[in-house]
Write a protein that holds these residues in place. Structure first.
Motif, short mmCIF file in Angstrom:
data_model
loop_
_atom_site.label_atom_id
_atom_site.label_comp_id
_atom_site.label_asym_id
_atom_site.label_seq_id
_atom_site.Cartn_x
_atom_site.Cartn_y
_atom_site.Cartn_z
N ASP A 74 0.85 -1.19 0.00
CA ASP A 74 0.00 0.00 0.00
C ASP A 74 0.88 1.25 0.00
O ASP A 74 1.47 1.61 1.02
CB ASP A 74 -0.90 -0.02 1.24
N CYS A 82 0.71 4.37 2.53
CA CYS A 82 1.19 4.30 3.92
C CYS A 82 2.51 5.03 4.10
O CYS A 82 3.36 5.03 3.20
CB CYS A 82 1.34 2.85 4.35
N ARG A 114 -1.54 6.85 7.07
CA ARG A 114 -1.96 6.51 5.70
C ARG A 114 -2.72 7.67 5.08
O ARG A 114 -3.64 8.22 5.70
CB ARG A 114 -2.84 5.26 5.72
N ARG A 173 -7.40 2.10 6.64
CA ARG A 173 -8.02 1.19 5.67
C ARG A 173 -8.67 0.01 6.39
O ARG A 173 -8.01 -0.72 7.13
CB ARG A 173 -6.97 0.66 4.70
N GLU A 189 -10.84 -3.04 4.90
CA GLU A 189 -11.32 -3.56 3.61
C GLU A 189 -11.10 -5.07 3.54
O GLU A 189 -10.02 -5.56 3.90
CB GLU A 189 -10.59 -2.87 2.46
N HIS A 234 -8.06 -6.09 5.79
CA HIS A 234 -7.02 -5.11 6.08
C HIS A 234 -7.54 -4.11 7.12
O HIS A 234 -8.64 -3.57 6.98
CB HIS A 234 -6.59 -4.40 4.80
#
Length: 316
Positions: free
Chosen positions: A160, A163, A255, A260, A262, A277
């Motif tokens: 990701d 982040c 982030r 997040r 998800e 996540h």
């Protein structure tokens, strides 16, 4: 200074944990804050010293424009909420509030949670993984909750790029006369004094919010700045001498766009598995964590229902 330790251990030792207005103003953050406050309030009321969570008087100041919609939302549920009159504000402060916060002794509270989970039959295993798929090594594993923090940027299968670390340096000090949580949100700094419950008078003094800084070292000039700023902010701290026990630095898992939560699918030997996540909360993990956990669990309710005839809800 404390003995040598892993970085995650250092972060826990130096964590200054409270409920504050430092979180974002988006709907998710506001919702998680409300759930987190109610949860911590319940622990303080029902578990008391056992949970290492305590009701604590709190004052927060802002040097710049204030997110009024966030303050209005918090005013609806915070105990003893009050806007401080302008003629009572320190020089340079534009807005201030007082309310009852919850302060947390981070290392001891985590041990408390650990013991609670053991009673529920939870097993703990510490193991390094190089990819999110490695977490499904046991063929019986159907769901993985990915709460990997800063490593989410590089872990294979997650990667990701939103982040980033937010560095902070704090001081662990002994100051038994400090009874009030105090925070000042400046344009380019954060200053705070957080009493640590059930710790024989220890407090956390901070601090810094350095976006994108991944340096885990501590610096003497930052220590001196923290001492100067916190003495100026808290009458309780300046009235008596205090002893510095340690200077520690930590990297908050931040982030872009907020935390997040998800559910995604990971292919394991041709079979789809669920990965949830749950990371990226920055410096608000203790106050937002409970609300985030409830929402993370809800994403796999269909799977959990297959394991139980009764709905599964998060309980701590």
């Amino acid at each position: 200074m404390p003995k040598a330790a892993h970085q995650e251990d250092i972060v826990i030792v130096g964590a200054g944990c409270n409920f504050s207005a430092i979180s974002g103003r988006d709907k998710n953050a506001l919702r998680w804050d409300k759930l987190g406050y109610a949860h911590l309030l319940k622990l303080a009321s029902q578990e008391g010293a056992k949970s290492f969570v305590r009701r604590t008087p709190s004052i927060e100041y802002w040097d710049d424009e204030v997110p009024h919609e966030k303050i209005q939302d918090m005013a609806e549920y915070l105990e003893d909420f009050r806007v401080i009159p302008k003629d009572q504000l320190p020089s340079g402060v534009k807005f201030g509030v007082s309310f009852t916060t919850l302060t947390v002794n981070a290392p001891c509270h985590l041990e408390y949670l650990y013991q609670v989970l053991l009673q529920y039959g939870v097993r703990f295993l510490r193991k390094k993984i190089s990819a999110i798929g490695d977490a499904f090594a046991n063929p019986k594993t159907k769901v993985v909750f990915n709460c990997i923090g800063n490593a989410a940027r590089h872990l294979t299968g997650v990667e990701d790029t939103e982040c980033y670390p937010t560095r902070g340096q704090v001081l662990l000090a002994r100051a038994p006369n400090v009874r009030t949580n105090m925070m000042r949100h400046g344009r380019d700094y954060e200053t705070y004094i957080i009493p640590r419950p059930e710790s024989n008078g220890n407090v956390i003094l901070g601090g810094y919010m350095q976006k994108g800084n991944g340096d885990s070292a501590t610096y003497s000039h930052e220590t001196e700045s923290i001492k100067k700023r916190t003495r100026a902010l808290s009458p309780e701290l300046s009235a008596k001498n205090f002893e510095i026990l340690a200077a520690v630095a930590g990297l908050r898992p931040s982030r872009n766009g907020g935390a997040r939560i998800e559910r995604t699918t990971v292919n394991v030997n041709g079979e789809p598995r669920a990965a949830v996540h749950n990371y990226g909360t920055g410096g608000t993990g203790f106050q937002a964590g409970y609300g985030m956990a409830i929402e993370a669990v809800a994403t796999v309710d269909d799977i959990l229902q297959k394991w139980s005839a009764e709905p599964i809800t998060a309980k701590i």
